[in-house]
Design a protein around this motif. Structure first.
Motif, PDB file in Angstrom:
ATOM      1  N   ARG A   1       0.870  -1.182   0.000  1.00 13.49           N
ATOM      2  CA  ARG A   1       0.000   0.000   0.000  1.00 13.49           C
ATOM      3  C   ARG A   1       0.902   1.227   0.000  1.00 13.49           C
ATOM      4  NH1 ARG A   1      -4.478   0.639   4.545  1.00 13.49           N
ATOM      5  NH2 ARG A   1      -2.749   1.480   5.752  1.00 13.49           N
ATOM      6  N   GLY A   2       0.731   2.052  -1.001  1.00 17.08           N
ATOM      7  CA  GLY A   2       1.622   3.185  -1.165  1.00 17.08           C
ATOM      8  C   GLY A   2       2.885   2.769  -1.895  1.00 17.08           C
ATOM      9  N   LEU A   3       3.531   3.716  -2.547  1.00 17.73           N
ATOM     10  CA  LEU A   3       4.739   3.437  -3.313  1.00 17.73           C
ATOM     11  C   LEU A   3       5.866   2.987  -2.390  1.00 17.73           C
ATOM     12  CD1 LEU A   3       6.220   3.608  -6.087  1.00 17.73           C
ATOM     13  CD2 LEU A   3       6.870   5.941  -5.420  1.00 17.73           C
ATOM     14  N   PRO A   4       6.480   1.825  -2.642  1.00 15.39           N
ATOM     15  CA  PRO A   4       7.630   1.396  -1.833  1.00 15.39           C
ATOM     16  C   PRO A   4       8.762   2.411  -1.900  1.00 15.39           C
ATOM     17  CG  PRO A   4       6.796  -0.431  -3.126  1.00 15.39           C
ATOM     18  CD  PRO A   4       6.071   0.788  -3.617  1.00 15.39           C
ATOM     19  N   CYS A   5       9.392   2.652  -0.778  1.00 14.34           N
ATOM     20  CA  CYS A   5      10.438   3.675  -0.680  1.00 14.34           C
ATOM     21  C   CYS A   5      11.612   3.468  -1.636  1.00 14.34           C
ATOM     22  CB  CYS A   5      10.950   3.765   0.753  1.00 14.34           C
ATOM     23  SG  CYS A   5       9.727   4.390   1.903  1.00 14.34           S
ATOM     24  N   PRO A   6      12.058   2.224  -1.913  1.00 16.70           N
ATOM     25  CA  PRO A   6      13.168   2.069  -2.858  1.00 16.70           C
ATOM     26  C   PRO A   6      12.890   2.683  -4.221  1.00 16.70           C
ATOM     27  CG  PRO A   6      12.875   0.046  -1.619  1.00 16.70           C
ATOM     28  CD  PRO A   6      11.724   0.935  -1.262  1.00 16.70           C
ATOM     29  N   TYR A   7      11.642   2.597  -4.705  1.00 15.73           N
ATOM     30  CA  TYR A   7      11.323   3.189  -6.001  1.00 15.73           C
ATOM     31  C   TYR A   7      11.343   4.714  -5.928  1.00 15.73           C
ATOM     32  CZ  TYR A   7      10.146  -1.227  -8.216  1.00 15.73           C
ATOM     33  OH  TYR A   7      10.226  -2.480  -8.775  1.00 15.73           O
ATOM     34  N   ALA A   8      10.833   5.270  -4.842  1.00 15.65           N
ATOM     35  CA  ALA A   8      10.897   6.723  -4.667  1.00 15.65           C
ATOM     36  C   ALA A   8      12.341   7.193  -4.614  1.00 15.65           C
ATOM     37  CB  ALA A   8      10.161   7.116  -3.382  1.00 15.65           C
ATOM     38  N   SER A   9      13.196   6.439  -3.927  1.00 11.96           N
ATOM     39  CA  SER A   9      14.613   6.786  -3.837  1.00 11.96           C
ATOM     40  C   SER A   9      15.280   6.704  -5.197  1.00 11.96           C
ATOM     41  CB  SER A   9      15.304   5.846  -2.849  1.00 11.96           C
ATOM     42  OG  SER A   9      16.698   6.086  -2.816  1.00 11.96           O
ATOM     43  N   SER A  10      14.951   5.664  -5.970  1.00 12.84           N
ATOM     44  CA  SER A  10      15.525   5.517  -7.309  1.00 12.84           C
ATOM     45  C   SER A  10      15.176   6.705  -8.197  1.00 12.84           C
ATOM     46  CB  SER A  10      15.023   4.214  -7.941  1.00 12.84           C
ATOM     47  OG  SER A  10      15.400   4.126  -9.293  1.00 12.84           O
ATOM     48  N   ILE A  11      13.931   7.162  -8.113  1.00  7.23           N
ATOM     49  CA  ILE A  11      13.502   8.296  -8.935  1.00  7.23           C
ATOM     50  C   ILE A  11      14.225   9.575  -8.516  1.00  7.23           C
ATOM     51  CG2 ILE A  11      11.525   9.801  -9.409  1.00  7.23           C
ATOM     52  CD1 ILE A  11       9.796   7.276  -9.432  1.00  7.23           C
ATOM     53  N   LEU A  12      14.366   9.791  -7.211  1.00  7.85           N
ATOM     54  CA  LEU A  12      15.082  10.978  -6.737  1.00  7.85           C
ATOM     55  C   LEU A  12      16.547  10.949  -7.152  1.00  7.85           C
ATOM     56  CD1 LEU A  12      13.656  11.562  -3.133  1.00  7.85           C
ATOM     57  CD2 LEU A  12      13.280  12.948  -5.176  1.00  7.85           C
ATOM     58  N   ALA A  13      17.186   9.781  -7.005  1.00  9.72           N
ATOM     59  CA  ALA A  13      18.597   9.664  -7.367  1.00  9.72           C
ATOM     60  C   ALA A  13      18.790   9.859  -8.872  1.00  9.72           C
ATOM     61  CB  ALA A  13      19.132   8.302  -6.927  1.00  9.72           C
ATOM     62  N   SER A  14      17.908   9.268  -9.679  1.00 19.42           N
ATOM     63  CA  SER A  14      18.005   9.421 -11.134  1.00 19.42           C
ATOM     64  C   SER A  14      17.791  10.868 -11.548  1.00 19.42           C
ATOM     65  CB  SER A  14      16.974   8.520 -11.824  1.00 19.42           C
ATOM     66  OG  SER A  14      17.180   7.170 -11.502  1.00 19.42           O
ATOM     67  N   THR A  15      16.805  11.520 -10.928  1.00 19.78           N
ATOM     68  CA  THR A  15      16.534  12.928 -11.227  1.00 19.78           C
ATOM     69  C   THR A  15      17.718  13.796 -10.850  1.00 19.78           C
ATOM     70  OG1 THR A  15      14.173  12.575 -10.842  1.00 19.78           O
ATOM     71  CG2 THR A  15      14.951  14.846 -10.805  1.00 19.78           C
ATOM     72  N   SER A  16      18.344  13.503  -9.719  1.00 20.50           N
ATOM     73  CA  SER A  16      19.514  14.264  -9.283  1.00 20.50           C
ATOM     74  C   SER A  16      20.656  14.145 -10.285  1.00 20.50           C
ATOM     75  CB  SER A  16      19.963  13.779  -7.903  1.00 20.50           C
ATOM     76  OG  SER A  16      21.115  14.467  -7.473  1.00 20.50           O
ATOM     77  N   LEU A  17      20.863  12.937 -10.818  1.00 23.44           N
ATOM     78  CA  LEU A  17      21.932  12.740 -11.802  1.00 23.44           C
ATOM     79  C   LEU A  17      21.627  13.455 -13.113  1.00 23.44           C
ATOM     80  CD1 LEU A  17      22.755   8.953 -11.245  1.00 23.44           C
ATOM     81  CD2 LEU A  17      24.269  10.894 -10.787  1.00 23.44           C
ATOM     82  N   LEU A  18      20.378  13.376 -13.566  1.00 25.71           N
ATOM     83  CA  LEU A  18      20.017  13.954 -14.859  1.00 25.71           C
ATOM     84  C   LEU A  18      19.961  15.478 -14.828  1.00 25.71           C
ATOM     85  CD1 LEU A  18      17.247  11.426 -15.953  1.00 25.71           C
ATOM     86  CD2 LEU A  18      19.546  11.657 -16.907  1.00 25.71           C
TER      87      LEU A  18
END
Length: 244
Positions: free
Chosen positions: A142-159
């Motif tokens: 229930r709710g987005l698992p934190c690892p996926y949220a972290s992956s999106i933040l890390a990818s956005t930071s790199l890009l």
């Protein structure tokens, strides 16, 4: 985060027999492996925190993406081998909070009121999911698992090369997705269809043998597909098994 524990199955083989002893030895060995991987996940999170404070966001983001893949490996091993350990569960929970909660939030930086406030909310959201969120249904989160949220933040930071405004906007969305009451399927990356395993292997190849920008694009598309097409893509195996 927010995952139901896998039930323990004790007493493999005949009671007191050689098969039981051999099975118990194997269980202990695999528990040590998963505990070691969870510890490595936590160490990567701590390194990410150090890099964030040193303003080396590329290194911090790369550590989080590696942890994203490592967490999937731990989950797959724990589920597939039916490993049940109180120490392992506590260690994994602490690793998840350190890496996908605290370290991910620090990517936002602490330079202003907005980024600092969002960082605190990110950490609080991760802690809330870890402590109180129960999936309710065994085959879903229930709710987005934190690892996926972290992956999106890390990818956005790199890009975006650490663009604070874009990171804050993305963090706000991730907080909403994490705290949403919608259900997301278990992705079963290494436990179901072969194409999912290929996606995982592709992530490993990208992170270790490709440019960071390409790795970030790969992980970003992967994670966003889980958010926007959870059942169409990542829930297919669970749906088919329930029908049979």
């Amino acid at each position: 985060v927010g995952k139901e524990p896998t039930p323990c199955i004790l007493g493999h083989g005949a009671p007191g027999g050689h098969d039981q002893s051999h099975s118990q030895i194997n269980d202990i060995s695999w528990k040590e492996v998963t505990n070691t991987l969870s510890l490595a996940n936590m160490v990567l999170g701590l390194f990410s925190i150090i890099f964030s404070f040193s303003r080396k966001r590329q290194c911090a983001s790369w550590m989080l993406l590696v942890s994203f893949l490592l967490d999937m490996a731990v989950r797959a091993m724990t589920s597939h081998l039916n490993i049940c350990s109180k120490l392992g569960a506590e260690l994994n929970a602490f690793a998840i909070f350190t890496t996908f909660g605290l370290a991910s939030a620090l990517l936002l930086g602490l330079d202003g009121l907005l980024s600092g406030t969002l960082a605190i909310i990110c950490v609080s959201a991760a802690a809330f999911r870890l402590c109180f969120y129960s999936p309710g249904v065994p085959s879903t989160y229930r709710g987005l698992p934190c690892p996926y949220a972290s992956s999106i933040l890390a990818s956005t930071s790199l890009l975006t090369k650490g663009n604070t405004f874009i990171l804050c906007c993305m963090a706000s969305l991730m907080i909403l997705f994490m705290m949403d009451r919608s259900y997301y399927p278990h992705d079963k990356i290494l436990e179901s269809e072969n194409w999912k395993t290929l996606v995982y292997i592709g992530g490993v190849v990208m992170l270790f043998f490709s440019l960071l920008s390409l790795s970030a694009c790969y992980c970003l598309v992967w994670s966003l597909s889980y958010i926007f097409f959870p059942n169409a893509l990542w829930g297919k195996a669970a749906r088919l098994s329930s029908q049979h």
